[in-house]
Design an enzyme around this catalytic site. Sequence first.
Site, short mmCIF file in Angstrom:
data_model
loop_
_atom_site.label_atom_id
_atom_site.label_comp_id
_atom_site.label_asym_id
_atom_site.label_seq_id
_atom_site.Cartn_x
_atom_site.Cartn_y
_atom_site.Cartn_z
N HIS A 193 -2.86 3.89 -4.05
CA HIS A 193 -2.50 3.15 -2.96
C HIS A 193 -1.04 2.56 -3.14
O HIS A 193 -0.60 1.61 -2.82
CB HIS A 193 -3.20 2.06 -2.41
N ASP A 206 0.91 -1.28 -0.06
CA ASP A 206 -0.24 0.02 0.02
C ASP A 206 0.81 1.41 -0.01
O ASP A 206 2.12 1.20 -0.13
CB ASP A 206 -1.09 -0.02 1.26
N GLU A 246 -9.85 3.75 -5.26
CA GLU A 246 -9.70 4.90 -4.74
C GLU A 246 -8.79 5.50 -5.44
O GLU A 246 -7.83 6.33 -5.14
CB GLU A 246 -9.25 4.89 -3.25
#
Length: 592
Positions: A309, A255, A380
């Site tokens: 991420h 991440d 995202e």
Amino acid sequence: MKSIVLLVLYVIPYYVAVSNVIVVYKCINEEQCHREYDHTNDTHDSNTYTSLNHCRLVCGKYGPLWPRPTGAIDLDKETTRIDLTNVRFELPSSNQTAEGKRIIIETTKYFLRNLRRECTTPCDYSSGMPLLIKLDVTSTSTDLNWSTDESYKLTVSLEHADTPVAMIQANTVFGARHGCETLLQLFAVVNDNLNSANASLHILSRAVIVDRPIYAHRGLLLDTARNFIPLKSLKRHLEAMAASKMNVFHWHMTDTQSFPLQLDRVPEMVSYGAYDTDAVYSPKDVKEIVKYAKSRGIRVIIEIDAPAHAGNGWQWGPSKGLGDLGVCINKQPWRNFCIEPPCGQLNPANPNLYDVLQQIYHELIDLNRDEPAIHMGGDEVYFSCWNDTEEIVNYLKNQGRGQSETDFLHLWSEYQDKVLLLWDNATSLAVEKCTNETFEPNLNQQSSPVILWSSRLTDPSVIRQFLSNKRYIIQTWVPSSSDVPQQLQNLDYKLIVSTKDAWYLDHGFWGVTKYYNWKTVYNNRLPIGKGILGGEGALGHEQLQLLNDFGQTPLQTLWMQRHVFFVIVTDSWYADCNRKPLLQNGVNRTKP
């Protein structure tokens, strides 16, 4: 009021201790075991038991079984004392592969180790009857995927002068392993009578259980990027998953916060991305976890989250003359460049990025050769980050595109098409090495499935334009009120469901999120019908408190283990919240 409660808590145990009152458990209406205080020392009541586990063993149609079996079931009410020093296995006579034999041997060791731990109190090991366990496995396949047959039939009977014999019949070694897990639940420590401290291990004298999972994917996500988790702790989770018949460990490996995976082909990733030299998973570590998990009927699906991420670990491009592999890394103010800090996204305009990703995919396949699937993340993506990057804006202009949401969706789709071909290149090379056959990558081929999180790219209104339903599996993480899973299902996409407001296990510890009690967890139901592979509980660690050197939350604590593993088993196999919470035993019996 508090003083009264404390007084009661003090007086009751004192009264029990000085008045020869015995704590017993009674099976009420073949439904529940209730604790009572017995003054009569009556040993003739057939519904009275000296331990809760003994009561649960014989109370109700399903006894202690958890998750609840899905097929026919018949449990006896009588038990037989077992000689723990004389438990032996009769292994399959079929010509199992080397791996099949290894998994069977590991299963028998696992069974015997945990069975002996049932006798935690003073226990007579050797005064009972010998126990024979027969395993009958028809298939030699050790493939573990969404098509694997995990069914089994377990029969316990008395033969040869009341000698108990357990027969487990299964098509695969994984079904046999589940059968052994269920058999472990048919034991309890039993006192000779209400007045005796002498105890021994008993098994149900007769039982027939037919079982198979409702869903093929019964998973748990653990995040080792935000918070590094040592191998020992990961193995404890795998033990608890196995006790619950969960079969997918979704390893959220990377991440923005860190890239803890050591890659020999791209050593810079861990050099720039690990929290510390001790917070690293070596190739040997990953292979060890994969092997350990498979012996317990668990797949390991590794997630390399991208193109969002992705931050720490991707900063080294300029120093090697490769340009910016990532953009917006650790940029401030973070709210302008990402959903949550620290920021970071891959740079799809840099062709060198794809060379690095190709090397990463080659090595991932070497680390986890038996697993055809990969999780590529995909959640995202923050267009403001790309829009603030001059290199990306110029790249779009050169393609005749602007800076609208549609333009960025096309850029994202272009990135996804490229990395899919990279993955196919890696898998094709692996296939050619094993079979000496050529393999032609194809965006629409049905092999080597790729999992993506639900996002704007997977929105039902646009997904058909960008992602093939023959290649992509979508993992939804929307609230229970959302109809996105049903819409995607209607578009013939395969789904893994992680309901955000029920199965996200870090909720309730930060911000406006709330803790989901067991009723909320159990009432959350998966969609039914074609394409629903199953469900997954997610412990993303996004906002959990950092509690030690590397920040890992101590999930080995009993409370967190129970919270994590009660979540997903209900819908993915079938369970009953009123039955014995077997997971607690599974967690306890795996302590070092």
